[in-house]
Design a protein around this motif. Structure first.
Motif, mmCIF file in Angstrom:
data_model
loop_
_atom_site.group_PDB
_atom_site.id
_atom_site.type_symbol
_atom_site.label_atom_id
_atom_site.label_comp_id
_atom_site.label_asym_id
_atom_site.label_seq_id
_atom_site.Cartn_x
_atom_site.Cartn_y
_atom_site.Cartn_z
ATOM 1 N N PRO A 235 -1.640 4.388 4.650
ATOM 2 C CA PRO A 235 -0.311 4.971 4.422
ATOM 3 C C PRO A 235 -0.177 6.298 5.160
ATOM 4 N N GLU A 236 1.042 6.733 5.343
ATOM 5 C CA GLU A 236 1.298 8.007 5.999
ATOM 6 C C GLU A 236 0.808 9.156 5.115
ATOM 7 N N ILE A 237 0.060 10.077 5.710
ATOM 8 C CA ILE A 237 -0.513 11.204 4.964
ATOM 9 C C ILE A 237 0.193 12.491 5.390
ATOM 10 N N ALA A 238 0.676 13.242 4.411
ATOM 11 C CA ALA A 238 1.325 14.521 4.714
ATOM 12 C C ALA A 238 0.283 15.528 5.203
ATOM 13 N N MET B 34 -8.417 7.853 3.913
ATOM 14 C CA MET B 34 -7.192 8.634 3.735
ATOM 15 C C MET B 34 -7.503 10.107 3.481
ATOM 16 N N GLY B 35 -8.775 10.397 3.111
ATOM 17 C CA GLY B 35 -9.170 11.787 2.899
ATOM 18 C C GLY B 35 -9.657 12.122 1.507
ATOM 19 N N VAL B 36 -9.736 11.123 0.616
ATOM 20 C CA VAL B 36 -10.242 11.379 -0.733
ATOM 21 C C VAL B 36 -11.756 11.570 -0.673
ATOM 22 N N HIS B 37 -12.248 12.629 -1.337
ATOM 23 C CA HIS B 37 -13.683 12.904 -1.396
ATOM 24 C C HIS B 37 -14.251 12.339 -2.700
ATOM 25 N N PHE B 38 -15.387 11.662 -2.611
ATOM 26 C CA PHE B 38 -16.012 11.080 -3.793
ATOM 27 C C PHE B 38 -17.393 11.685 -4.026
ATOM 28 N N GLN B 39 -17.676 12.004 -5.277
ATOM 29 C CA GLN B 39 -19.000 12.513 -5.619
ATOM 30 C C GLN B 39 -19.485 11.811 -6.882
ATOM 31 N N LYS C 209 0.805 -1.220 0.000
ATOM 32 C CA LYS C 209 0.000 0.000 0.000
ATOM 33 C C LYS C 209 0.840 1.273 0.000
ATOM 34 N N ASN C 210 2.127 1.094 0.180
ATOM 35 C CA ASN C 210 2.998 2.259 0.101
ATOM 36 C C ASN C 210 3.064 2.808 -1.325
ATOM 37 N N THR C 211 2.822 1.927 -2.299
ATOM 38 C CA THR C 211 2.878 2.367 -3.699
ATOM 39 C C THR C 211 1.607 2.061 -4.483
ATOM 40 N N SER C 212 0.817 1.106 -4.042
ATOM 41 C CA SER C 212 -0.378 0.709 -4.788
ATOM 42 C C SER C 212 -1.648 1.059 -4.034
ATOM 43 N N ALA C 213 -2.554 1.769 -4.705
ATOM 44 C CA ALA C 213 -3.829 2.142 -4.081
ATOM 45 C C ALA C 213 -4.820 0.986 -4.087
ATOM 46 N N LEU C 214 -4.583 -0.046 -4.926
ATOM 47 C CA LEU C 214 -5.568 -1.108 -5.107
ATOM 48 C C LEU C 214 -4.912 -2.488 -5.129
ATOM 49 N N PRO C 215 -4.198 -2.869 -4.085
ATOM 50 C CA PRO C 215 -3.476 -4.149 -4.135
ATOM 51 C C PRO C 215 -4.371 -5.376 -4.282
ATOM 52 N N ALA C 216 -5.536 -5.395 -3.626
ATOM 53 C CA ALA C 216 -6.422 -6.555 -3.736
ATOM 54 C C ALA C 216 -7.007 -6.676 -5.135
#
Length: 782
Positions: free
Chosen positions: A455-458, A525-530, A400-407
């Motif tokens: 993952p760590e979020i800035a 993680m903070g992504v907004h979906f519409q 998950k450090n590099t891939s948003a969709l590992p499964a």
């Protein structure tokens, strides 16, 4: 959810709804329509906008209760909510000062005709309106029509109001009365056909608005296609308005009856279609454990090849011992059983023991070439070695450090052509390490453990970023940008997040619950979906920029289905793979309690040789059909994954290679009854290196079929790119980008199928990651 603020009943079965939809109200124009969905099991239903109030943020729809979906809508009252409304869709009516125009509205057609009348009058035309209905109670919106018309004639079939007669009588009266420059007609198809014939008789152009069958309304499914001027057009993209003289009306009448029988059966079981509580069963995997604890080690330790744990692991076995371990075989459901279930996954997954044993095969190369083969640059040896030592959650953390969709990637990525194709084992004439199986294992283990790490979020930098489309490119981009501290907003045209992951890939290959968890992680993680927002239609790029969005990523996909343009291809029950899979996957049409109709073929022909063709034929098999897959090359040239071909054969799909459809034959009702196939042979290699198929002169085969699914590829949907002013477009409306995925408009980046024209999930994700890195660099330098 859109609130109904006003409901008015015109007659027993005709209702007006005023519904809150501020974005649509602000952007809609005369001639636009919306897609409406009522209830979680609802069908996507096209309805033309009858009016809008920008100040109140409402749109007006006039609905006649004729079938299941319209009945469910008409049962709603003021204060209730409509589940989904997306739009405005279609091209607006071309408005100019024509001179004198006749606007003919038949029945409910008066409602969508009203904004056209108003716009034509505002443009300086003399407007002559004909309103027609079977009886007085079907004459609607008369006062508003009169407000914007110079003259009005009302016709009723029974003479109960106005003059007795049909709409064409009124049109003729105006034409005889004075010179007419153009006719506009909206209403039932038969009414529009004869309105057009009346206008043609006097050499007057007639514009008609076609109300065809649709699923998505954005060009993705191709269900609305009709022959216009001898060419196939998509009504939702190219229309809905056309020159009536160019419409193949007979074809339209037949296509409008595609689901007539299915819809009648639905109405007979109406009560079953009313939403109730649905029990959701979640299957717990063998390795699920509530005691699993997340790794406390930082990512640097988990990925450090020189860490003590890693050195000890390498020393625990000699390389020769590792190479002697046989590659694991993925456990699968029995082929006979699995061909009867749409929702159970074919690949069962590895056990802990199997995963740890397979991980031992990895030689932990100093220069791992497998990473070079991965479009998203996953640190493959590190996650594999964490599995080997039994630290499964640590392995997931590395992924998950590099891939948003590992499964997702562990299930649908063609690892055999990417990371695994670079594995050093192949140079020793041994099978590659099963990287894909291990990726899936680690992601599934974490999900089932109930201990999902993020993952760590800035820290937030306060910069808003817009993402167009929630497919793999958009999700990958969003995941990387939110980690960098950006406020990311993803806009999706459909009513569910996931794009092709939801509508295109069957659950027996990628269960929806897997996709939903990956999306939920991005949300945490903070992504907004519409949902229900089409950038370029519902809201423009210019408006987004005015609202403070500093960067825009377009990942709208390649949702425009390709057809072969052969005789009979527009017959009933010939559909694109997009439409077929969307009806079954996204809309769950094969479930008798859902509203979306589908005709279940008994003898189904699937055309194509890619993964989508395999998905289509295996879906048809699960729906009870005898399925034949037709491919113009040999099996060796098939672009589909070898695993998918293997599974299809095991499930009883009949492969007919070196054959290609050249014509479809239809019965009296316009439904396909046979396919004429040209026998092919392989000639010289083409530009891709595959041998080109050439016809064997005079050799054809005719197969009896009652359904055809065309899976011969997709093209980029022009809806989004053509709506962005000044954007440089390439072949087939792809967006032209540089190596950093940046377009000629510096603030706009793009990736996935809208750039490539067609690609795998993992390539699209790689584009998203590259775009995120380069957009970040661009914005930080501004």
């Amino acid at each position: 959810m859109n609130k109904i603020v006003r409901k008015e009943q015109f007659s027993e079965k005709v209702f007006l709804f005023e519904i809150e939809a501020p974005l649509i109200a602000n952007s809609r124009k005369a001639g636009n329509f919306v897609i409406v969905r009522v209830g979680q099991k609802g069908e996507r239903m096209p309805l033309t906008i009858a009016g809008a109030d920008k100040d109140k943020g409402t749109i007006t729809l006039v609905v006649q209760q004729v079938g299941l979906s319209s009945k469910k809508l008409c049962m709603l009252n003021e204060g209730d909510y409509v589940t989904d409304i997306v739009g405005p869709l279609g091209n607006p009516t071309h408005i100019e000062k024509f001179g004198t125009v006749v606007c003919a509205g038949g029945g409910l057609g008066v409602a969508p005709m009203l904004p056209i009348i108003q716009a034509l009058k505002a443009a300086g035309n003399r407007v002559l309106s004909v309103m027609a209905g079977r009886s007085k109670d079907l004459i609607i919106l008369e006062d508003k029509v009169r407000e914007s018309s110079d003259e009005v004639i009302i016709m009723t079939d029974d003479g109960s109001y106005g003059e007795k007669g049909v709409v064409t009588v009124g049109i003729e009266k105006f034409i005889e009365q004075e010179h007419v420059d153009k006719v506009f007609a909206i209403g039932p198809p038969i009414m529009m056909k004869f309105s057009n014939l009346t206008a043609q008789k006097h050499n007057i152009p007639c514009e008609v608005s076609l109300n065809t069958i649709m699923v998505d309304g954005t060009g993705m499914c191709g269900a609305c296609r009709l022959t216009i001027g001898g060419k196939t057009k998509f009504v939702c993209i190219d229309g809905p308005e056309f020159d009536g003289a160019l419409v193949d009306w007979d074809e339209m009448f037949k296509r409008m009856g595609t689901f007539k029988k299915a819809e009648q059966e639905e109405m007979e079981h109406f009560q079953e279609h009313l939403d109730g509580k649905e029990e959701v069963k979640v299957k717990s995997e063998e390795f699920a454990t509530a005691q699993a604890k997340a790794s406390v080690d930082p990512i640097e330790v988990l990925t450090d090849r020189d860490a003590e744990w890693r050195k000890e692991l390498r020393a625990s076995m000699k390389p020769k011992e590792r190479t002697q371990i046989e590659r694991v075989k993925m456990p699968e459901l029995d082929p006979v059983y699995r061909a009867t279930t749409r929702t159970e996954e074919v690949n069962i997954g590895l056990t802990k023991e199997m995963a740890m044993t397979e991980a031992k095969r990895c030689l932990d190369c100093a220069k791992p070439s497998c990473v070079e083969g991965c479009p998203v640059n996953i640190n493959i040896p590190s996650f594999v070695k964490n599995i080997e030592r039994g630290e499964f959650l640590a392995a997931a953390k590395v992924l998950k450090n590099t891939s948003a969709l590992p499964a997702v990637c562990g299930r649908v990525c063609p690892q055999e052509k990417q990371c695994e194709s670079k594995c050093i084992h192949l140079k020793m004439n041994e099978p590659a390490v099963a990287i894909g199986y291990l990726e899936r294992f680690a992601a599934d283990y974490e999900r089932e453990s109930g201990n999902i790490s993020l993952p760590e979020i800035a820290p937030s930098n306060g910069i808003n970023i817009a993402v167009v489309g929630s497919g793999p490119a958009g999700l990958s981009f969003a995941g990387d940008m939110v980690k960098k501290g950006y406020d990311v907003y993803v806009f999706e045209a459909l009513h569910e997040i996931g794009g092709v992951l939801k509508y295109g890939i069957p659950e027996f290959r990628l269960p929806n619950k897997i996709v939903d968890v990956e999306i939920e992680n991005l949300s945490k993680m903070g992504v907004h979906f519409q949902t229900d927002v089409i950038v370029g239609k519902t809201i423009s790029v210019e408006t987004l920029e005015q609202q403070g969005f500093k960067g825009i990523f377009v990942g709208s996909g390649a949702g425009l289905p390709n057809f072969m343009n052969i005789p009979g291809e527009n017959a009933i029950n010939i559909m694109s793979s997009n439409e077929y899979l969307t009806r079954v996957n996204l809309m769950d049409a094969a479930n008798p309690t859902t509203d979306t109709p589908i005709n279940l073929g008994k003898k189904v022909l699937v055309v194509g040789g890619g993964n989508t063709a395999m998905d289509s034929c295996r879906t048809a098999k699960r729906l009870g059909a005898e399925v034949t897959l037709v491919y113009r090359r040999s099996e060796q040239e098939m672009p589909a994954r070898l695993e998918e071909v293997k599974h299809a054969k095991e499930e009883g799909i009949n492969f007919l290679c070196l054959h290609n459809p050249i014509e479809y034959l239809a019965d009296e009702a316009g439904a396909v009854k046979a396919a004429v196939l040209q026998v092919m042979e392989l000639g010289e290699p083409d530009a891709s290196g595959r041998r080109s198929p050439v016809p064997v002169e005079g050799k054809t085969v005719t197969l009896d079929v009652d359904q055809v699914v065309v899976a011969v590829g997709v093209s980029p949907n022009p809806l989004v790119p053509k709506s962005i002013e000044g954007l440089e477009l390439g072949r087939k409306n792809t967006i032209v980008v540089n190596e950093g995925m940046q377009s000629n408009r510096a603030e706009i980046f793009a990736g996935g199928d809208i750039v490539r024209g067609g690609a795998t999930v993992i390539l699209a994700m790689g584009d998203g990651r590259r775009a995120a890195q380069n957009m970040d660099d661009y914005l930080q330098k501004k």
